[in-house]
Enzyme design. Structure first.
Site, short mmCIF file in Angstrom:
data_model
loop_
_atom_site.label_atom_id
_atom_site.label_comp_id
_atom_site.label_asym_id
_atom_site.label_seq_id
_atom_site.Cartn_x
_atom_site.Cartn_y
_atom_site.Cartn_z
N TYR A 1 30.20 30.88 40.57
CA TYR A 1 29.64 32.39 40.73
C TYR A 1 29.09 32.79 39.41
O TYR A 1 28.52 33.98 39.39
CB TYR A 1 30.92 33.13 40.89
CG TYR A 1 32.01 32.82 41.80
CD1 TYR A 1 31.94 32.67 43.04
CD2 TYR A 1 33.28 32.55 41.23
CE1 TYR A 1 32.86 32.19 43.98
CE2 TYR A 1 34.30 32.34 42.04
CZ TYR A 1 34.16 32.06 43.50
OH TYR A 1 35.03 31.67 44.09
N PRO B 1 46.28 43.03 46.43
CA PRO B 1 45.58 42.62 45.11
C PRO B 1 46.22 41.22 44.83
O PRO B 1 47.46 40.91 44.68
CB PRO B 1 46.47 43.56 43.98
CG PRO B 1 47.78 43.97 44.57
CD PRO B 1 47.61 43.89 46.31
N GLY B 2 45.00 40.43 44.37
CA GLY B 2 45.22 39.12 43.66
C GLY B 2 45.05 39.16 42.46
O GLY B 2 45.69 38.96 41.48
N ARG B 3 43.51 39.19 41.89
CA ARG B 3 43.08 39.10 40.68
C ARG B 3 43.58 40.26 39.76
O ARG B 3 44.07 39.73 38.66
CB ARG B 3 41.61 39.38 40.67
CG ARG B 3 40.97 39.36 39.27
CD ARG B 3 39.63 39.73 39.27
NE ARG B 3 38.67 39.49 40.74
CZ ARG B 3 38.01 38.37 40.65
NH1 ARG B 3 37.98 37.50 39.89
NH2 ARG B 3 37.59 37.81 41.92
N ARG C 1 35.19 28.89 38.06
CA ARG C 1 34.57 30.24 38.32
C ARG C 1 33.07 30.24 37.61
O ARG C 1 32.06 30.68 38.48
CB ARG C 1 35.47 31.54 37.79
CG ARG C 1 36.73 31.47 38.33
CD ARG C 1 37.31 32.93 38.29
NE ARG C 1 36.67 33.99 38.77
CZ ARG C 1 35.96 34.69 38.30
NH1 ARG C 1 35.85 34.83 37.01
NH2 ARG C 1 35.42 35.68 39.06
N TYR D 1 42.48 32.69 39.94
CA TYR D 1 41.53 31.92 40.16
C TYR D 1 40.98 30.73 39.14
O TYR D 1 39.86 30.41 39.41
CB TYR D 1 39.94 32.48 41.02
CG TYR D 1 40.59 33.49 41.99
CD1 TYR D 1 41.15 33.14 43.13
CD2 TYR D 1 40.74 34.97 41.68
CE1 TYR D 1 41.52 34.10 44.11
CE2 TYR D 1 40.76 36.05 42.72
CZ TYR D 1 41.34 35.43 43.88
OH TYR D 1 41.66 36.35 44.89
N GLY E 1 41.09 43.53 46.19
CA GLY E 1 39.74 43.33 45.54
C GLY E 1 39.65 44.06 44.26
O GLY E 1 38.42 44.13 43.49
N CYS F 1 30.61 15.04 34.40
CA CYS F 1 29.20 14.40 34.40
C CYS F 1 28.46 15.17 35.24
O CYS F 1 27.80 14.45 36.26
CB CYS F 1 29.44 12.92 35.09
SG CYS F 1 30.10 13.01 36.73
N GLU F 2 28.10 16.21 34.94
CA GLU F 2 26.94 17.17 35.57
C GLU F 2 26.42 17.98 34.76
O GLU F 2 27.10 18.58 33.69
CB GLU F 2 27.51 17.83 36.96
CG GLU F 2 28.42 16.97 37.91
CD GLU F 2 28.39 17.66 39.33
OE1 GLU F 2 27.85 18.71 39.50
OE2 GLU F 2 28.84 17.38 40.10
#
Ligand code: LLP
Length: 415
Positions: free
Chosen positions: A315, A273-275, A311, A374, A229, A345-346
């Site tokens: 979020y 840890p990832g990010r 992302r 991510y 985190g 297309c949004e």
């Protein structure tokens, strides 16, 4: 204006520049810098001064095989969320004892998949613990505890506390012990993960203290995993400061040493840890195809749809953006609010809304910073778009292709 340390002087791109890279490898493109990746690995190995501490990279953030090999070389171990992640880790050369399987709501077959490989699994509910007991009685297992304290940049990524699907709560720990006893399971590990992206260490420290308080319940315990985190500053261009790792180190080390002095138990400590490991070593490059003014809004239409970077739409995440044209970054002292959109297309396909940017035009290169985590990992083929290539800027400054762009044949492969 505070510049990203990596973009300043173009050191990020080594001997190339963003426009050259797009011309050679196609747009859009994920680009990673090896030197930054290695530096961030070393940061994470030093968050606790304790001989038996290891940082376990959470590969969901970015599972490119070539990046994983570098992370392994730097001395990190790894955690996996799925059998697919285990497969990639094995391919990258991680040994079973370097892999910790931390899944959620898995099948009996998936539990067997890890067990056959001698990989330790953490169970995160009483039901999953019971399932493990039934299919593999007598195993060594870990359990994921919900410490009751959550943190994160968005409610969707807070993974502990009152409202979360993850973990076994404090109130269920006694029962967990009973289930383990019934099946002869030996609980050798406890772990937690409070959520993704904190910039202040307090919640992590409080949760760590909570986890350490639970150790005495588990006589067979060998390892305590405090979770990941660790945040990175996503608004560097406006001067956001880094997470103070020295302060975190001081406080965590004090906590762990006080614990070991008190209990004299020789446990292995881990973090996940990832990010932090991969976010800042990656940028996403794209191309402006059309600029249009509609009502109050200036739209810069690019090839960076939410199939490439999810992302912002998931979020409302912020990624700093710079614009590259004719061999240089455009000066961003004179700006207008621009809404940077993709080709999906949004109407929600927005990378940055009303962002102060210089005047844009077709063929400008859009550089989206801090997208190593991510980013590609959450990309998709929505609208039958092809996933982009990934390139690594090696230590010697040379760009190498580390994943090819998808092709139309790839889209037809499964039919
Ligand atoms: N360990 C476990 C059990 C996790 O579930 C996660 C992330 C990590 C470690 C690594 O967390 P990190 O250090 O990367 O914060 N897609 C979201 C983030 C989701 C994180 C999910 N779990 C985003 O783009 O912000």
């Amino acid at each position: 204006m505070h510049e990203s340390e990596y973009i300043a002087g173009q050191t990020f791109f080594g001997r190339s520049d963003p426009a050259e890279l797009l011309a050679r490898f196609g747009s859009p493109l994920y680009v990673y810098n090896e030197s930054i990746l290695r530096r961030r690995c070393q940061d994470m190995l030093r968050i606790i001064d304790y001989p038996r501490f290891v940082a376990s990279y959470s590969i969901k953030a970015n599972s490119n095989l070539h990046l994983l090999k570098i992370i392994r070389e730097e001395g990190l171990s790894a955690d996996a969320m799925s059998p697919g992640e285990i497969v990639v880790l094995e391919q990258a050369g991680f040994r079973p004892e370097q892999i910790f399987f931390v899944p959620n709501n898995v099948s009996a077959d998936e539990l067997r998949f890890a067990a056959e490989r001698q990989i330790l699994t953490s169970l995160d509910s009483l039901d999953q613990l019971e399932l493990m007991g039934k299919i593999l009685p007598g195993s060594r297992v870990a359990i994921r505890i919900n410490p009751g304290i959550g943190a994160g940049h968005h409610e969707k990524v807070v993974t502990a506390g009152e409202r979360t699907k993850f973990g076994i709560s404090g109130a269920q720990l006694f029962q967990a012990g009973r289930v383990a006893e019934r099946y002869g399971l030996r609980i050798v590990g406890i772990n937690q993960h409070i959520g993704s992206l904190f910039m202040e260490p307090e919640p992590y420290l409080r949760a760590a203290a909570y986890l350490l308080d639970q150790v005495e319940r588990f006589p067979d315990l060998e390892l305590v995993d405090l979770g990941g985190g660790f945040g990175i500053p996503h608004r560097k261009l406006s001067g956001e400061q880094r997470l103070d790792l020295r302060d975190l180190n001081k406080k965590l080390t004090r906590l762990i040493r006080a614990f070991t002095d008190r209990h004299g138990r020789d446990l292995l400590f881990k973090s996940e840890p990832g990010r932090y490991v991969v976010a800042e070593c990656g940028v996403l490059l794209g191309t402006v195809h059309a600029v249009k003014e509609t009502g109050q809004t200036i739209y810069a239409g690019t090839d960076l749809g939410f199939n490439v970077l999810a992302r912002p739409i998931l979020y409302d995440s912020w990624h700093d953006i710079r614009i590259y044209r004719d061999g240089r970054y455009l000066d961003d002292s004179e700006t207008k609010p621009v809404t940077v959109v993709g080709n999906i297309c949004e109407s929600g396909d927005i990378i940055a809304a009303d962002r102060p940017l210089p005047d844009l035009e077709a063929n400008d290169v859009v550089v989206v910073l801090d997208t190593g985590a991510y980013g590609y990992a959450m990309s998709s083929n929505y609208n039958n778009r092809l996933r982009p290539a990934e390139v690594l800027i090696r230590l010697d400054g040379e760009p190498v292709l580390i994943r090819r762009r998808e092709t139309y044949e790839d889209l037809l492969r499964y039919f």
